[in-house]
Design a protein around this motif. Sequence first.
Motif, PDB file in Angstrom:
ATOM      1  N   LYS A  14       0.850  -1.182   0.000  1.00 25.22           N
ATOM      2  CA  LYS A  14       0.000   0.000   0.000  1.00 25.22           C
ATOM      3  C   LYS A  14       0.892   1.241   0.000  1.00 25.22           C
ATOM      4  O   LYS A  14       2.097   1.170   0.314  1.00 25.22           O
ATOM      5  N   VAL A  15       0.302   2.382  -0.349  1.00 23.59           N
ATOM      6  CA  VAL A  15       1.003   3.666  -0.361  1.00 23.59           C
ATOM      7  C   VAL A  15       0.678   4.420   0.933  1.00 23.59           C
ATOM      8  O   VAL A  15      -0.483   4.475   1.344  1.00 23.59           O
ATOM      9  N   VAL A  16       1.689   5.000   1.563  1.00 18.25           N
ATOM     10  CA  VAL A  16       1.484   5.751   2.814  1.00 18.25           C
ATOM     11  C   VAL A  16       2.158   7.124   2.700  1.00 18.25           C
ATOM     12  O   VAL A  16       3.261   7.247   2.171  1.00 18.25           O
ATOM     13  N   GLY A  17       1.468   8.145   3.184  1.00 19.01           N
ATOM     14  CA  GLY A  17       2.069   9.472   3.293  1.00 19.01           C
ATOM     15  C   GLY A  17       2.064  10.327   2.047  1.00 19.01           C
ATOM     16  O   GLY A  17       2.387  11.512   2.116  1.00 19.01           O
ATOM     17  N   VAL A  18       1.726   9.777   0.890  1.00 18.92           N
ATOM     18  CA  VAL A  18       1.695  10.539  -0.362  1.00 18.92           C
ATOM     19  C   VAL A  18       0.455  10.140  -1.159  1.00 18.92           C
ATOM     20  O   VAL A  18      -0.199   9.143  -0.858  1.00 18.92           O
ATOM     21  N   ASP A  19       0.150  10.925  -2.190  1.00 20.00           N
ATOM     22  CA  ASP A  19      -1.016  10.630  -3.023  1.00 20.00           C
ATOM     23  C   ASP A  19      -0.761   9.456  -3.962  1.00 20.00           C
ATOM     24  O   ASP A  19      -1.661   8.659  -4.236  1.00 20.00           O
ATOM     25  N   TYR A  20       0.467   9.359  -4.462  1.00 23.94           N
ATOM     26  CA  TYR A  20       0.796   8.274  -5.389  1.00 23.94           C
ATOM     27  C   TYR A  20       2.307   8.086  -5.431  1.00 23.94           C
ATOM     28  O   TYR A  20       3.075   8.963  -5.016  1.00 23.94           O
ATOM     29  N   VAL A  21       2.717   6.936  -5.937  1.00 18.86           N
ATOM     30  CA  VAL A  21       4.137   6.629  -6.114  1.00 18.86           C
ATOM     31  C   VAL A  21       4.353   6.183  -7.556  1.00 18.86           C
ATOM     32  O   VAL A  21       3.711   5.231  -8.005  1.00 18.86           O
ATOM     33  N   PRO A  22       5.231   6.858  -8.319  1.00 18.31           N
ATOM     34  CA  PRO A  22       5.535   6.395  -9.680  1.00 18.31           C
ATOM     35  C   PRO A  22       6.233   5.034  -9.619  1.00 18.31           C
ATOM     36  O   PRO A  22       7.263   4.902  -8.970  1.00 18.31           O
ATOM     37  N   MET A  23       5.666   4.053 -10.315  1.00 23.17           N
ATOM     38  CA  MET A  23       6.221   2.693 -10.252  1.00 23.17           C
ATOM     39  C   MET A  23       6.548   2.161 -11.637  1.00 23.17           C
ATOM     40  O   MET A  23       6.503   0.970 -11.882  1.00 23.17           O
ATOM     41  N   GLY A  24       6.868   3.050 -12.560  1.00 24.39           N
ATOM     42  CA  GLY A  24       7.266   2.625 -13.899  1.00 24.39           C
ATOM     43  C   GLY A  24       8.551   1.834 -13.868  1.00 24.39           C
ATOM     44  O   GLY A  24       9.350   1.932 -12.932  1.00 24.39           O
ATOM     45  N   VAL A  25       8.766   1.072 -14.921  1.00 22.49           N
ATOM     46  CA  VAL A  25       9.934   0.185 -14.960  1.00 22.49           C
ATOM     47  C   VAL A  25      11.240   0.961 -14.903  1.00 22.49           C
ATOM     48  O   VAL A  25      12.260   0.461 -14.409  1.00 22.49           O
ATOM     49  N   ASN A  26      11.253   2.206 -15.394  1.00 21.46           N
ATOM     50  CA  ASN A  26      12.472   3.011 -15.383  1.00 21.46           C
ATOM     51  C   ASN A  26      12.581   3.899 -14.142  1.00 21.46           C
ATOM     52  O   ASN A  26      13.533   4.666 -14.015  1.00 21.46           O
ATOM     53  N   ARG A  27      11.607   3.809 -13.245  1.00 28.16           N
ATOM     54  CA  ARG A  27      11.602   4.671 -12.069  1.00 28.16           C
ATOM     55  C   ARG A  27      11.613   3.877 -10.759  1.00 28.16           C
ATOM     56  O   ARG A  27      11.550   4.461  -9.682  1.00 28.16           O
ATOM     57  N   THR A  28      11.654   2.577 -10.859  1.00 25.29           N
ATOM     58  CA  THR A  28      11.634   1.717  -9.678  1.00 25.29           C
ATOM     59  C   THR A  28      12.615   0.567  -9.863  1.00 25.29           C
ATOM     60  O   THR A  28      12.737   0.031 -10.965  1.00 25.29           O
ATOM     61  N   VAL A  29      13.276   0.205  -8.785  1.00 25.45           N
ATOM     62  CA  VAL A  29      14.215  -0.919  -8.802  1.00 25.45           C
ATOM     63  C   VAL A  29      13.783  -1.915  -7.731  1.00 25.45           C
ATOM     64  O   VAL A  29      13.483  -1.531  -6.598  1.00 25.45           O
TER      65      VAL A  29
END
Length: 214
Positions: A81-96
Motif C-alpha cells: 500500500k502507499v502511505v504518506g503521499v497521493d501516489y508513487v511512480p512505479m514505472g519500470v524506469n523509475r523503480t528498482v
Amino acid sequence: MKIKSKKGMIGIEAAIVLIAFVIVAAAFGYMVINMGMTATQKGKETIQTGLQEASSPLAVDGTILIREQNQKVNAIIIPLKVVGVDYVPMGVNRTVVSVRMNKTAYPNVYLGVDKSNDPAEKTYDDLVDAVNSASSSLSIKAMLFLEDNNGDDAFDFHEKGYLIIYIDSNQVDVTSRASILIEIRPEKSAALTIEFVIPANLPASSDNTYIPIV
C-alpha cells in the motif's frame, strides 16, 4: 550690499536627495524581502526532499506468501500500500526491485506494472503465470499488479498492490531455511526492505502450495 537667499534651492536639492534615498531604500528592502522569501521556499523544498528520501512511501499491507512446489519456492507474493503521499511512480524506469537469496544477489528484477490483469479478478496462480510469461530472460522477475488500475504506472494511495516475484526453480534453487532479502526502491524515496527466512519444513507435494510468512 545686497544679499541673495538660496534657501529655496537648498530645500529642493535636499528633497531630491531624500527621495533618492527613499527609492534606494525601498528597492533594497524589496530585494532583501524577496531573497528572504526565496531562501525560505528553498529551505522548505530541501526539507521536503530530505524527508521524502529518508522515508519509504510503500508499506507491506498484509501477509507475505511464498508459493512452493516439490519443496522449492517458485514465487513470492507481497501485498503493498502507499502511505504518506497521493501516489508513487512505479514505472519500470523509475523503480528498482533487488533480490538477494542466500549469498546470490540480483540487482534489478523489476519488469514494471501489469495493466492487463486486475488482481481483484484473478487468482495468485494467474498473477504468477502472468509474470512467468512476461518477455524476459531473467531467472527471477517481478511485476506489480494494482486493483482498479486506471491504466498508468502510478500506484495511488487508494489502490491495493501486489508485487509478484517469480522464481524459475530450474535455475534458482530456493529451499528450506533460505535467507531472502528484497528491496523495493521507488525513484527519490527510501527503499522498502523485506527480509525473511523460508520455513524449515516445506511440504513435498507436487502441487503449488501457498505458505504465509509471518
